[in-house]
Design a protein around this motif. Sequence first.
Motif, PDB file in Angstrom:
ATOM      1  N   ARG A  92       0.716  -1.285   0.114  1.00  0.00           N
ATOM      2  CA  ARG A  92      -0.125   0.083  -0.153  1.00  0.00           C
ATOM      3  C   ARG A  92       0.834   1.176  -0.050  1.00  0.00           C
ATOM      4  NH1 ARG A  92      -3.432  -0.832   4.915  1.00  0.00           N
ATOM      5  NH2 ARG A  92      -3.193  -2.975   4.613  1.00  0.00           N
ATOM      6  N   ALA A  93       1.940   1.293   0.714  1.00  0.00           N
ATOM      7  CA  ALA A  93       3.047   2.422   0.730  1.00  0.00           C
ATOM      8  C   ALA A  93       3.443   2.810  -0.532  1.00  0.00           C
ATOM      9  CB  ALA A  93       3.638   2.189   1.687  1.00  0.00           C
ATOM     10  N   PHE A  94       3.523   1.524  -1.223  1.00  0.00           N
ATOM     11  CA  PHE A  94       4.243   1.856  -2.664  1.00  0.00           C
ATOM     12  C   PHE A  94       3.540   1.674  -3.752  1.00  0.00           C
ATOM     13  CE2 PHE A  94       8.111   1.146  -0.253  1.00  0.00           C
ATOM     14  CZ  PHE A  94       8.792   1.962  -0.732  1.00  0.00           C
ATOM     15  N   ALA A  95       1.936   1.631  -3.527  1.00  0.00           N
ATOM     16  CA  ALA A  95       1.110   1.551  -4.560  1.00  0.00           C
ATOM     17  C   ALA A  95       1.231   2.971  -5.757  1.00  0.00           C
ATOM     18  CB  ALA A  95      -0.450   1.627  -4.063  1.00  0.00           C
ATOM     19  N   GLY A  96       0.984   2.336  -6.712  1.00  0.00           N
ATOM     20  CA  GLY A  96       1.080   3.498  -7.796  1.00  0.00           C
ATOM     21  C   GLY A  96       2.280   4.069  -8.084  1.00  0.00           C
ATOM     22  N   LYS A  97       3.276   3.659  -7.443  1.00  0.00           N
ATOM     23  CA  LYS A  97       4.793   4.238  -7.660  1.00  0.00           C
ATOM     24  C   LYS A  97       5.486   3.246  -8.538  1.00  0.00           C
ATOM     25  CE  LYS A  97       5.228   6.583  -3.383  1.00  0.00           C
ATOM     26  NZ  LYS A  97       4.391   6.155  -2.229  1.00  0.00           N
ATOM     27  N   THR A  98       6.014   3.789  -9.569  1.00  0.00           N
ATOM     28  CA  THR A  98       6.773   2.927 -10.515  1.00  0.00           C
ATOM     29  C   THR A  98       8.147   3.252 -10.613  1.00  0.00           C
ATOM     30  OG1 THR A  98       6.055   4.331 -12.542  1.00  0.00           O
ATOM     31  CG2 THR A  98       4.851   2.136 -11.700  1.00  0.00           C
ATOM     32  N   GLY A  99       9.199   2.598 -11.638  1.00  0.00           N
ATOM     33  CA  GLY A  99      10.223   3.037 -11.893  1.00  0.00           C
ATOM     34  C   GLY A  99      11.456   2.237 -10.941  1.00  0.00           C
ATOM     35  N   ALA A 100      12.400   2.492 -11.182  1.00  0.00           N
ATOM     36  CA  ALA A 100      13.548   1.905 -10.732  1.00  0.00           C
ATOM     37  C   ALA A 100      13.860   2.259  -9.136  1.00  0.00           C
ATOM     38  CB  ALA A 100      14.952   1.988 -11.530  1.00  0.00           C
ATOM     39  N   ARG A 101      13.576   3.601  -8.867  1.00  0.00           N
ATOM     40  CA  ARG A 101      13.648   4.127  -7.584  1.00  0.00           C
ATOM     41  C   ARG A 101      12.778   3.351  -6.579  1.00  0.00           C
ATOM     42  NH1 ARG A 101      15.505  10.348  -7.380  1.00  0.00           N
ATOM     43  NH2 ARG A 101      16.035   9.231  -5.281  1.00  0.00           N
ATOM     44  N   ALA A 102      11.542   3.559  -7.281  1.00  0.00           N
ATOM     45  CA  ALA A 102      10.346   2.977  -6.490  1.00  0.00           C
ATOM     46  C   ALA A 102      10.777   1.538  -5.974  1.00  0.00           C
ATOM     47  CB  ALA A 102       8.968   3.229  -6.913  1.00  0.00           C
TER      48      ALA A 102
END
Length: 136
Positions: A92-102
């Motif tokens: 849930r904390a990382f929901a919607g976050k994409t990319g290598a850093r995420a």
Amino acid sequence: AQPRSLLAAYTAQLAAHPLRTKALTAGALCFIQEVLASYIARAPPQRPPKSAPRLLHALADARIDARALKMAAYGLLVSAPLGHLLVSILQRAFAGKTGARARIGQILASNLILENYLNKYSLYFLQISIMTKLLH
């Protein structure tokens, strides 16, 4: 649609009933791990008293002791539900976050935070298990 393999059936159960499937799997694996560790270490099984129920004698004959049952309970009732909860919070904390850093952030959070809590509770459970054995 009928699952064609054991893996397909397991995956279907995991999708339909994630917590139950994880709990049963963790309980079974913790049990097997303890039985195998005792066998490999050639640890003699503890013999129950003669007045103990037949089931305890049958388990002792199969080289299964109370510690293996406690580890199964730990996997079923503590490890899997706690892991499921912590991973759900992380997702849930990382929901919607994409990319290598995420992705790297999620992996670091999993390894540095989640695994820390899971290891801590594992050690607490083992400590309680050992202390109850010493007190009896």
